[in-house]
Design a protein around this motif. Sequence first.
Motif, PDB file in Angstrom:
ATOM      1  N   SER A  12       0.760  -1.203  -0.107  1.00 32.19           N
ATOM      2  CA  SER A  12       0.072  -0.029   0.125  1.00 32.19           C
ATOM      3  C   SER A  12       0.888   1.280   0.100  1.00 32.19           C
ATOM      4  O   SER A  12       1.819   1.346   0.712  1.00 32.19           O
ATOM      5  CB  SER A  12      -0.866   0.116   1.317  1.00 32.19           C
ATOM      6  N   TYR A  13       0.587   2.260  -0.640  1.00 30.62           N
ATOM      7  CA  TYR A  13       1.215   3.804  -0.429  1.00 30.62           C
ATOM      8  C   TYR A  13       0.465   4.519   0.154  1.00 30.62           C
ATOM      9  O   TYR A  13      -0.639   4.996  -0.094  1.00 30.62           O
ATOM     10  CB  TYR A  13       1.120   4.284  -2.103  1.00 30.62           C
ATOM     11  N   GLN A  14       0.823   4.813   1.369  1.00 30.97           N
ATOM     12  CA  GLN A  14       0.226   5.444   2.500  1.00 30.97           C
ATOM     13  C   GLN A  14       0.211   6.746   2.076  1.00 30.97           C
ATOM     14  O   GLN A  14      -0.699   7.599   2.286  1.00 30.97           O
ATOM     15  CB  GLN A  14       0.853   5.331   3.618  1.00 30.97           C
ATOM     16  N   ALA A  15       1.123   7.343   1.151  1.00 33.17           N
ATOM     17  CA  ALA A  15       0.997   8.744   0.665  1.00 33.17           C
ATOM     18  C   ALA A  15      -0.127   8.916  -0.144  1.00 33.17           C
ATOM     19  O   ALA A  15      -1.206   9.898   0.043  1.00 33.17           O
ATOM     20  CB  ALA A  15       2.164   9.042  -0.074  1.00 33.17           C
ATOM     21  N   GLN A  69     -16.855   8.465 -10.546  1.00 28.32           N
ATOM     22  CA  GLN A  69     -17.268   7.791 -11.534  1.00 28.32           C
ATOM     23  C   GLN A  69     -16.088   7.483 -12.722  1.00 28.32           C
ATOM     24  O   GLN A  69     -16.406   6.276 -13.274  1.00 28.32           O
ATOM     25  CB  GLN A  69     -18.427   8.325 -12.156  1.00 28.32           C
ATOM     26  N   VAL A  70     -15.145   8.154 -12.434  1.00 29.99           N
ATOM     27  CA  VAL A  70     -14.094   8.348 -13.289  1.00 29.99           C
ATOM     28  C   VAL A  70     -12.789   8.500 -12.830  1.00 29.99           C
ATOM     29  O   VAL A  70     -12.717   9.573 -12.053  1.00 29.99           O
ATOM     30  CB  VAL A  70     -14.241   9.005 -14.476  1.00 29.99           C
ATOM     31  N   ALA A  71     -11.636   7.790 -12.857  1.00 38.73           N
ATOM     32  CA  ALA A  71     -10.266   8.036 -12.248  1.00 38.73           C
ATOM     33  C   ALA A  71      -9.433   7.700 -13.220  1.00 38.73           C
ATOM     34  O   ALA A  71      -9.160   6.821 -14.008  1.00 38.73           O
ATOM     35  CB  ALA A  71     -10.341   7.211 -10.967  1.00 38.73           C
ATOM     36  N   GLU A  72      -8.245   8.465 -13.194  1.00 40.56           N
ATOM     37  CA  GLU A  72      -6.976   8.288 -13.770  1.00 40.56           C
ATOM     38  C   GLU A  72      -5.841   7.930 -12.684  1.00 40.56           C
ATOM     39  O   GLU A  72      -5.775   8.871 -11.802  1.00 40.56           O
ATOM     40  CB  GLU A  72      -6.352   9.505 -14.534  1.00 40.56           C
ATOM     41  N   VAL A  73      -5.423   6.915 -12.813  1.00 45.25           N
ATOM     42  CA  VAL A  73      -4.294   6.254 -11.590  1.00 45.25           C
ATOM     43  C   VAL A  73      -3.098   5.969 -12.467  1.00 45.25           C
ATOM     44  O   VAL A  73      -3.125   5.683 -13.559  1.00 45.25           O
ATOM     45  CB  VAL A  73      -5.096   5.149 -10.808  1.00 45.25           C
ATOM     46  N   HIS A  74      -2.099   6.062 -11.481  1.00 41.96           N
ATOM     47  CA  HIS A  74      -0.692   6.119 -11.793  1.00 41.96           C
ATOM     48  C   HIS A  74      -0.115   4.482 -12.181  1.00 41.96           C
ATOM     49  O   HIS A  74       0.401   4.048 -11.076  1.00 41.96           O
ATOM     50  CB  HIS A  74       0.037   6.814 -10.703  1.00 41.96           C
ATOM     51  N   ASP A  75      -0.635   3.993 -13.450  1.00 49.94           N
ATOM     52  CA  ASP A  75      -0.222   2.815 -13.549  1.00 49.94           C
ATOM     53  C   ASP A  75       1.122   2.669 -14.238  1.00 49.94           C
ATOM     54  O   ASP A  75       1.251   2.110 -15.352  1.00 49.94           O
ATOM     55  CB  ASP A  75      -1.226   1.977 -14.079  1.00 49.94           C
ATOM     56  N   ASN A  76       2.230   3.221 -13.580  1.00 44.86           N
ATOM     57  CA  ASN A  76       3.687   3.002 -14.392  1.00 44.86           C
ATOM     58  C   ASN A  76       3.854   1.442 -14.524  1.00 44.86           C
ATOM     59  O   ASN A  76       4.693   1.053 -15.277  1.00 44.86           O
ATOM     60  CB  ASN A  76       4.502   3.777 -13.581  1.00 44.86           C
ATOM     61  N   TYR A  77       3.356   0.647 -13.580  1.00 47.58           N
ATOM     62  CA  TYR A  77       3.429  -0.741 -13.459  1.00 47.58           C
ATOM     63  C   TYR A  77       1.955  -1.244 -13.311  1.00 47.58           C
ATOM     64  O   TYR A  77       1.279  -0.508 -12.374  1.00 47.58           O
ATOM     65  CB  TYR A  77       4.436  -1.283 -12.550  1.00 47.58           C
ATOM     66  N   THR A  78       1.548  -2.445 -13.815  1.00 44.84           N
ATOM     67  CA  THR A  78       0.440  -2.861 -13.448  1.00 44.84           C
ATOM     68  C   THR A  78       0.215  -3.193 -11.903  1.00 44.84           C
ATOM     69  O   THR A  78      -1.158  -2.633 -11.429  1.00 44.84           O
ATOM     70  CB  THR A  78       0.000  -4.373 -14.088  1.00 44.84           C
ATOM     71  N   VAL A  79       1.218  -3.342 -11.078  1.00 41.70           N
ATOM     72  CA  VAL A  79       0.741  -3.570  -9.756  1.00 41.70           C
ATOM     73  C   VAL A  79       0.440  -2.243  -8.966  1.00 41.70           C
ATOM     74  O   VAL A  79      -0.078  -2.218  -8.146  1.00 41.70           O
ATOM     75  CB  VAL A  79       2.144  -4.137  -8.853  1.00 41.70           C
ATOM     76  N   SER A  80       1.166  -1.045  -9.713  1.00 37.19           N
ATOM     77  CA  SER A  80       0.879   0.225  -8.965  1.00 37.19           C
ATOM     78  C   SER A  80      -0.830   0.547  -9.204  1.00 37.19           C
ATOM     79  O   SER A  80      -1.422   1.080  -8.272  1.00 37.19           O
ATOM     80  CB  SER A  80       1.632   1.241  -9.743  1.00 37.19           C
ATOM     81  N   GLY A  81      -1.225   0.129 -10.448  1.00 38.92           N
ATOM     82  CA  GLY A  81      -2.588   0.426 -10.695  1.00 38.92           C
ATOM     83  C   GLY A  81      -3.492  -0.468  -9.922  1.00 38.92           C
ATOM     84  O   GLY A  81      -4.623   0.141  -9.042  1.00 38.92           O
ATOM     85  N   ILE A  82      -3.294  -1.649  -9.493  1.00 41.35           N
ATOM     86  CA  ILE A  82      -3.925  -2.413  -8.317  1.00 41.35           C
ATOM     87  C   ILE A  82      -3.963  -1.777  -7.195  1.00 41.35           C
ATOM     88  O   ILE A  82      -5.035  -1.565  -6.386  1.00 41.35           O
ATOM     89  CB  ILE A  82      -3.430  -3.872  -8.549  1.00 41.35           C
ATOM     90  N   GLY A 137       8.277   8.665  -7.447  1.00 40.84           N
ATOM     91  CA  GLY A 137       9.358   7.428  -6.986  1.00 40.84           C
ATOM     92  C   GLY A 137       8.598   6.153  -6.651  1.00 40.84           C
ATOM     93  O   GLY A 137       7.508   5.768  -7.533  1.00 40.84           O
ATOM     94  N   ILE A 138       8.856   5.663  -5.610  1.00 40.00           N
ATOM     95  CA  ILE A 138       7.986   4.248  -5.280  1.00 40.00           C
ATOM     96  C   ILE A 138       7.074   4.632  -4.148  1.00 40.00           C
ATOM     97  O   ILE A 138       6.870   4.124  -3.167  1.00 40.00           O
ATOM     98  CB  ILE A 138       8.986   3.214  -4.803  1.00 40.00           C
ATOM     99  N   GLY A 139       5.883   5.332  -4.662  1.00 46.25           N
ATOM    100  CA  GLY A 139       5.004   5.916  -3.790  1.00 46.25           C
ATOM    101  C   GLY A 139       5.505   7.035  -2.638  1.00 46.25           C
ATOM    102  O   GLY A 139       4.667   7.195  -1.767  1.00 46.25           O
ATOM    103  N   SER A 140       6.635   7.711  -3.047  1.00 51.45           N
ATOM    104  CA  SER A 140       7.229   8.460  -2.009  1.00 51.45           C
ATOM    105  C   SER A 140       6.435   9.875  -2.069  1.00 51.45           C
ATOM    106  O   SER A 140       6.664  10.543  -1.123  1.00 51.45           O
ATOM    107  CB  SER A 140       8.742   8.829  -2.438  1.00 51.45           C
ATOM    108  N   ALA A 141       5.636  10.333  -3.195  1.00 50.61           N
ATOM    109  CA  ALA A 141       5.060  11.554  -3.061  1.00 50.61           C
ATOM    110  C   ALA A 141       3.870  11.074  -3.901  1.00 50.61           C
ATOM    111  O   ALA A 141       3.762  10.146  -4.619  1.00 50.61           O
ATOM    112  CB  ALA A 141       5.712  12.523  -3.900  1.00 50.61           C
ATOM    113  N   ALA A 142       2.475  11.757  -3.563  1.00 51.20           N
ATOM    114  CA  ALA A 142       1.244  11.276  -4.232  1.00 51.20           C
ATOM    115  C   ALA A 142       0.636  12.513  -4.233  1.00 51.20           C
ATOM    116  O   ALA A 142       0.312  13.157  -3.102  1.00 51.20           O
ATOM    117  CB  ALA A 142       0.669  10.386  -3.579  1.00 51.20           C
ATOM    118  N   THR A 143      -0.279  12.953  -5.223  1.00 56.58           N
ATOM    119  CA  THR A 143      -1.291  14.117  -5.313  1.00 56.58           C
ATOM    120  C   THR A 143      -2.465  13.305  -5.745  1.00 56.58           C
ATOM    121  O   THR A 143      -2.679  12.373  -6.419  1.00 56.58           O
ATOM    122  CB  THR A 143      -0.636  15.097  -6.333  1.00 56.58           C
TER     123      THR A 143
END
Length: 389
Positions: free
Chosen positions: A259-262, A282-295, A376-382
């Motif tokens: 889990s990315y706590q950020a 209803q609609v979202a754009e998520v950061h899937d730089n890797y498939t696992v990031s999207g999940i 990064g590896i979930g080091s920052a999130a907006t």
Amino acid sequence: MREVAVIGTGVTKFGELWNKSFRALGIEAGMKAIEDANLGGDEIDAMYIGNMSAGRFINQQHIDALIADYTGMASRNVPAIRVEAGGASGGVAFRQAYMAVASGINDYVVVGGAEKMTDLDDPSINSVLDATADAEWEAEMGVTFAGLHAMIARRMIHEGIATREEIASFAVNSHYHGALNPNAQFRKEIKLDTVLRSGAVAEPLGVFDCAPISDGAAAVVLCPLEKAKEHTDCYAKVSAVTQASDSLALFSRGENITSYQATVVAAQQAYQQVGITAKDIQVAEVHDNYTVSGIMALQDLGFFPKGEAGKAVLDGQCMLGGKIAINTSGGLKARGHPIGATGVAQVAEIADQMRNRADKRQVVNAKYGLAQNTGGIGSAATVTIMEAI
């Protein structure tokens, strides 16, 4: 604090754009957004530009001045500010611009994001990407950026959070939507078996689990909500823009790497500010730089309980017409991932969804949309939430 609106968007094609320079891409996106907003260049008060590593990709630093110069803004001495936050550079740039307008410092602000990545060879590009993790204690020790995400995927599979097939299905979802996006790098649907059989990058992740190396740019124009109608009847309200941080190194998080706590914290703050829950999106754009990031994003944002996101994607619940439309642009995986442009392109897609301008990708009667951008590896999130007006 004033309410804020997006009144213009502009996105270039993403891909291997060898015939276009960094500055040409940035200017193209910015001019499209300004034209869409029905503004003149003399009305722009400030520019914020998301860019991760022009210094290493194209040997050009001080790109804020470069963009100001070649857009003609330097002749008016308009302030231009470069923002760097790894993969979250675009999202953080958007947040800075949002605060400038909301606070009353500026009225009309262009937010741009751009990256020109394909001019380098693959090892050099990967070296730049690896440096967005902990360069001293991870990258220098031989742990690649892909390897870190593979560790997360291994742990998710081990804990029963998602199966290999469920993780791979996120790429199928993104390519399904990317096929509908004329600006996407890959405009072709793929099958689950294609992802599972693709060449290994870092086990268990293969080539089709990874976002591509891309060139491209995106831009949006912000203004006070009360002024939006002076320029257009087609605008979207920016309801919340939040940001949170976490440790730079993955190993610093102990066993909690699924889990990315950020993202969790930024999402909770955003929902609270707007007065809604994840169920209202209803609609979202998520950061899937890797498939696992999207999940992980689907779980961290509260769209699905932990352990159920992968099943939902595999069942098609995240495609157009499903429970929630995820990555209607094609996401990083299919639209492309020119790093500095990614967060701004996500915001542009959600703004266009709220403005009913997403063409074949349009989610019918969408009231709230969300964009999640990580560095990064979930080091920052907006987390950005927009509302249809």
